[in-house]
Design a protein around this motif. Sequence first.
Motif, PDB file in Angstrom:
ATOM      1  N   LYS A 187       0.706  -1.251   0.017  1.00 47.09           N
ATOM      2  CA  LYS A 187       0.044  -0.053  -0.067  1.00 47.09           C
ATOM      3  C   LYS A 187       0.784   1.234   0.018  1.00 47.09           C
ATOM      4  CE  LYS A 187      -4.325  -1.533   1.031  1.00 47.09           C
ATOM      5  NZ  LYS A 187      -3.788  -2.893   1.608  1.00 47.09           N
ATOM      6  N   ALA A 188       2.069   1.223   0.326  1.00 44.86           N
ATOM      7  CA  ALA A 188       2.912   2.233   0.281  1.00 44.86           C
ATOM      8  C   ALA A 188       3.196   2.837  -1.151  1.00 44.86           C
ATOM      9  CB  ALA A 188       4.398   1.741   0.792  1.00 44.86           C
ATOM     10  N   ALA A 189       3.261   4.143  -1.245  1.00 48.74           N
ATOM     11  CA  ALA A 189       3.444   4.817  -2.578  1.00 48.74           C
ATOM     12  C   ALA A 189       4.575   3.866  -3.062  1.00 48.74           C
ATOM     13  CB  ALA A 189       3.633   6.254  -2.405  1.00 48.74           C
ATOM     14  N   ALA A 190       4.447   4.073  -4.717  1.00 49.73           N
ATOM     15  CA  ALA A 190       5.521   3.368  -5.402  1.00 49.73           C
ATOM     16  C   ALA A 190       6.700   4.417  -5.643  1.00 49.73           C
ATOM     17  CB  ALA A 190       4.835   2.965  -6.776  1.00 49.73           C
ATOM     18  N   SER A 191       7.863   3.911  -5.670  1.00 46.06           N
ATOM     19  CA  SER A 191       9.040   4.733  -5.993  1.00 46.06           C
ATOM     20  C   SER A 191       8.977   5.259  -7.209  1.00 46.06           C
ATOM     21  CB  SER A 191      10.182   4.033  -5.347  1.00 46.06           C
ATOM     22  OG  SER A 191      10.437   2.954  -6.549  1.00 46.06           O
ATOM     23  N   GLY A 192      10.016   6.131  -7.413  1.00 48.43           N
ATOM     24  CA  GLY A 192      10.040   6.836  -8.841  1.00 48.43           C
ATOM     25  C   GLY A 192      10.786   5.761  -9.677  1.00 48.43           C
ATOM     26  N   GLU A 193      11.623   5.008  -9.067  1.00 54.41           N
ATOM     27  CA  GLU A 193      12.523   3.888  -9.921  1.00 54.41           C
ATOM     28  C   GLU A 193      11.124   2.930 -10.436  1.00 54.41           C
ATOM     29  OE1 GLU A 193      14.852   1.506  -7.667  1.00 54.41           O
ATOM     30  OE2 GLU A 193      16.229   0.695  -9.212  1.00 54.41           O
ATOM     31  N   SER A 194      10.313   2.524  -9.606  1.00 61.09           N
ATOM     32  CA  SER A 194       9.471   1.544 -10.003  1.00 61.09           C
ATOM     33  C   SER A 194       8.279   2.072 -10.785  1.00 61.09           C
ATOM     34  CB  SER A 194       8.956   1.021  -8.627  1.00 61.09           C
ATOM     35  OG  SER A 194       7.319   0.979  -8.783  1.00 61.09           O
ATOM     36  N   ILE A 195       8.176   3.511 -10.840  1.00 60.28           N
ATOM     37  CA  ILE A 195       7.218   4.052 -11.712  1.00 60.28           C
ATOM     38  C   ILE A 195       7.906   4.158 -13.089  1.00 60.28           C
ATOM     39  CG2 ILE A 195       5.958   6.167 -12.256  1.00 60.28           C
ATOM     40  CD1 ILE A 195       5.194   6.234  -9.334  1.00 60.28           C
ATOM     41  N   GLN A 196       9.065   4.391 -13.034  1.00 59.59           N
ATOM     42  CA  GLN A 196       9.668   4.526 -14.566  1.00 59.59           C
ATOM     43  C   GLN A 196       9.878   3.285 -15.035  1.00 59.59           C
ATOM     44  OE1 GLN A 196      10.268   7.612 -15.544  1.00 59.59           O
ATOM     45  NE2 GLN A 196       9.740   8.325 -13.538  1.00 59.59           N
ATOM     46  N   ALA A 197       9.961   2.197 -14.435  1.00 65.60           N
ATOM     47  CA  ALA A 197       9.995   0.844 -14.981  1.00 65.60           C
ATOM     48  C   ALA A 197       8.540   0.499 -15.703  1.00 65.60           C
ATOM     49  CB  ALA A 197      10.471  -0.196 -13.971  1.00 65.60           C
ATOM     50  N   LEU A 198       7.620   0.828 -14.747  1.00 61.46           N
ATOM     51  CA  LEU A 198       6.346   0.567 -15.335  1.00 61.46           C
ATOM     52  C   LEU A 198       6.207   1.318 -16.488  1.00 61.46           C
ATOM     53  CD1 LEU A 198       3.255   0.086 -15.163  1.00 61.46           C
ATOM     54  CD2 LEU A 198       2.893   1.793 -13.515  1.00 61.46           C
ATOM     55  N   PHE A 199       6.395   2.593 -16.619  1.00 65.53           N
ATOM     56  CA  PHE A 199       5.981   3.219 -17.883  1.00 65.53           C
ATOM     57  C   PHE A 199       6.749   2.892 -19.163  1.00 65.53           C
ATOM     58  CE2 PHE A 199       5.713   7.755 -15.447  1.00 65.53           C
ATOM     59  CZ  PHE A 199       4.270   7.400 -15.156  1.00 65.53           C
ATOM     60  N   ALA A 200       7.926   2.355 -19.023  1.00 67.48           N
ATOM     61  CA  ALA A 200       8.728   1.639 -19.936  1.00 67.48           C
ATOM     62  C   ALA A 200       8.124   0.563 -20.319  1.00 67.48           C
ATOM     63  CB  ALA A 200      10.251   1.339 -19.647  1.00 67.48           C
ATOM     64  N   HIS A 201       7.572  -0.271 -19.286  1.00 65.75           N
ATOM     65  CA  HIS A 201       6.925  -1.463 -19.624  1.00 65.75           C
ATOM     66  C   HIS A 201       5.578  -1.034 -20.509  1.00 65.75           C
ATOM     67  CE1 HIS A 201       5.921  -5.754 -17.954  1.00 65.75           C
ATOM     68  NE2 HIS A 201       5.961  -5.783 -19.531  1.00 65.75           N
ATOM     69  N   ARG A 242       1.812  -3.887 -14.133  1.00 69.77           N
ATOM     70  CA  ARG A 242       2.982  -4.281 -14.859  1.00 69.77           C
ATOM     71  C   ARG A 242       2.525  -5.716 -15.401  1.00 69.77           C
ATOM     72  NH1 ARG A 242       8.229  -2.971 -13.778  1.00 69.77           N
ATOM     73  NH2 ARG A 242       8.979  -4.537 -15.233  1.00 69.77           N
ATOM     74  N   GLY A 243       1.536  -6.447 -14.656  1.00 64.98           N
ATOM     75  CA  GLY A 243       1.076  -7.754 -14.900  1.00 64.98           C
ATOM     76  C   GLY A 243       0.158  -7.427 -16.284  1.00 64.98           C
ATOM     77  N   LEU A 244      -0.599  -6.358 -16.100  1.00 60.51           N
ATOM     78  CA  LEU A 244      -1.449  -5.864 -17.438  1.00 60.51           C
ATOM     79  C   LEU A 244      -0.397  -6.185 -18.701  1.00 60.51           C
ATOM     80  CD1 LEU A 244      -4.142  -5.319 -18.929  1.00 60.51           C
ATOM     81  CD2 LEU A 244      -3.691  -3.111 -17.898  1.00 60.51           C
ATOM     82  N   CYS A 245       0.570  -5.220 -18.380  1.00 65.27           N
ATOM     83  CA  CYS A 245       1.327  -5.007 -19.679  1.00 65.27           C
ATOM     84  C   CYS A 245       2.176  -6.174 -20.064  1.00 65.27           C
ATOM     85  CB  CYS A 245       2.715  -4.143 -19.109  1.00 65.27           C
ATOM     86  SG  CYS A 245       2.378  -2.740 -18.649  1.00 65.27           S
ATOM     87  N   THR A 246       2.429  -7.118 -19.245  1.00 61.96           N
ATOM     88  CA  THR A 246       2.906  -8.487 -19.676  1.00 61.96           C
ATOM     89  C   THR A 246       2.012  -9.205 -20.564  1.00 61.96           C
ATOM     90  OG1 THR A 246       4.256  -8.695 -17.724  1.00 61.96           O
ATOM     91  CG2 THR A 246       3.727 -10.793 -18.808  1.00 61.96           C
ATOM     92  N   ALA A 247       0.730  -9.085 -19.906  1.00 61.61           N
ATOM     93  CA  ALA A 247      -0.412  -9.892 -20.644  1.00 61.61           C
ATOM     94  C   ALA A 247      -0.815  -9.201 -21.944  1.00 61.61           C
ATOM     95  CB  ALA A 247      -1.783  -9.757 -19.676  1.00 61.61           C
ATOM     96  N   MET A 248      -0.599  -7.810 -22.102  1.00 60.65           N
ATOM     97  CA  MET A 248      -1.026  -7.440 -23.413  1.00 60.65           C
ATOM     98  C   MET A 248       0.165  -7.899 -24.459  1.00 60.65           C
ATOM     99  SD  MET A 248      -1.772  -3.338 -21.767  1.00 60.65           S
ATOM    100  CE  MET A 248      -1.818  -2.411 -23.356  1.00 60.65           C
ATOM    101  N   ILE A 249       1.498  -7.670 -24.022  1.00 56.57           N
ATOM    102  CA  ILE A 249       2.375  -8.110 -24.878  1.00 56.57           C
ATOM    103  C   ILE A 249       2.441  -9.825 -25.100  1.00 56.57           C
ATOM    104  CG2 ILE A 249       4.849  -8.884 -25.112  1.00 56.57           C
ATOM    105  CD1 ILE A 249       5.054  -5.987 -23.159  1.00 56.57           C
TER     106      ILE A 249
END
Lengths: 255, 255
Positions: A187-201, A242-249
Motif C-alpha cells: 500500500k506504500a506509495a511506489a518509488s520513482g524507480e518502480s514507476i519509471q520501469a512501469l512507464f517503459a513496460h 505491470r501484470g497487465l503489460c505482460t498480458a498485453m504483450i
Amino acid sequence: MTSAFSRVRFVLTEPSHPGNVGSAARAVKNMGFDDLWLAAPQSSDMPQAPEAIALASGATDVLEKIQTAPELGQTLAPITLAFALTARARDLGPPACDIREAAAMAREHLQQANHRVAMVFGCERAGLTNEQVALCQRVCHIPANPAYSSLNVSQALQLVAWEMRYALIDPADRLPSTPDIKPDPGKAAASGESIQALFAHWEEALIAVKFLDPAHPKKLVPRMQHLLQRSGLSQDEVDMLRGLCTAMIKAAQQK
Amino acid sequence: MTSAFSRVRFVLTEPSHPGNVGSAARAVKNMGFDDLWLAAPQSSDMPQAPEAIALASGATDVLEKIQTAPELGQTLAPITLAFALTARARDLGPPACDIREAAAMAREHLQQANHRVAMVFGCERAGLTNEQVALCQRVCHIPANPAYSSLNVSQALQLVAWEMRYALIDPADRLPSTPDIKPDPGKAAASGESIQALFAHWEEALIAVKFLDPAHPKKLVPRMQHLLQRSGLSQDEVDMLRGLCTAMIKAAQQK
C-alpha cells in the motif's frame, strides 16, 4: 490539550422545549464535551422529560449531569471567557466574531490551565436579551443564509460544538485511526524507480497492441504518464499494471 | 464566488425517515444552498410526508424542488467531484479527508465555472456501501467523539453544509451587516492623541482623590493604562472617562 474539553461549558438560556435540551445533550456528547447547563429553564425537570430523553439518544449521561440555575450569571460564575451567540448585530455590546474565530480564541484562552470558556445560547423565540449579552465578553455569530437564517437552537449548538471540537483536537485525530490494518508494504506509495520501469513496460505494451505508433506517437505517452502520476500509485497498483503489460504483450505475440 | 452555491449538490442515499428529509431541506436552505437529491429513497413521495414538511420549517421551496433517482450514480451524473461521508475508515477506497479539508478542496474545484460538487450521505442505519463510496472521488469524515460518534444524518448534513458555506462565502459576509446604523464618529476608535490626553487627565484625577501617591506611584499608572488600552477605547468612551476625571477632581477640591 484534551483536558481543555472539560473546561468548556454550554449554556441554554430559558429553554422551553425539552426536545431541544435532549438534542443539545446529544450534540455536546457527540463533540466530546459533557458540561451542559440550563439558565432559568421553563421547568427544572426538563432533562427528565420523555422528549428530552428520546432526543438525547445515547447521551443520557450528559443529560443526567445537566445543572440548572435561576439566572444566567450563576452559570457563568467560574467562567473566564463567555461567548454570547446572537443572530442580530448589536449596536452596543461586546466585540463580535464568527463561531470559527470564537473557537480559535477559546483554544488560545484555554492554553492557561485555570481558564474556562462558555458558549451561551438564547431562548428559542427571542434569543438573548441585551442584559444577558452584557454578561459575556464576546458576541459571536453563525453566518447563515441571510434570507433564511432561522437556525434551531440545537442546530446552532451542534455547529458551535463542532467548531470548538475541531479547534481543540489534535490534527492527527481528524481522521479515524485504522488500528486493525497492519502496515502493508504494497500500500506504500511506489518509488520513482518502480514507476519509471512501469512507464517503459507500459509503452512497450501499447506498441505491442498497436495502440501506439512509435513513428507518430502524438502525445499519448506523456498523457498516459500524467494520468497515472496524478493518481499517486501504490506499489501494489504498479505490480498490477505491470501484470497487465505482460498480458498485453503476450496476447499480441500470440496473434 | 456566490454562484458556486448553485453548483453544490447534497445527496441523501436510501433515506427511510421523512423527518430527516425535512431537516436536510432546512439545513440546506439555512446555509444558502438549494440542490437536494434523494437516491433510492424508501418511497418517492417522502418530501410530501407531513413529518418532512414539519421539520423543513420554512424551507418548503427546497423541499418541493427535491429530485429523486433510483440509483446513486444517476444523482452524480453531472458532478465533477463527489465526496462520500463515512464514519468508518475504509481499507480500500478514495483518499480520505475531514469535512473542513473537503470544503477547501470543493472551493478550489468550483473556481472553474463548469465544475460541480456533490456531498453524499449514507442511509440512516448502515451508511454508504463500498460500491456507493466507489462512485465518489473522495471519502470524508466528521471527526466526532470516538466514544460516541453517532451523528444523525441531518446533523451530519448540517455540519457539512456549514463547512461548505464558510469556505464559499466572502470573509466580509461572516458578520451580519448593520445597514441601519449610520457611521457614528463617537464609535470610531479613539486616536493616540486623545488617549494620551485621557491618561494625563486620569492620573491627575487619581492623585486628586488620593488613590495615587505621586511619591510612591508603584505601578498603578502603567497598569491602568494597560487595562484601558487593551479594551480598544472609542472616542465616546474617552469622552465619558474624561467626564469622570473632571468629576473626581471637582469632588476632591470641594472637600
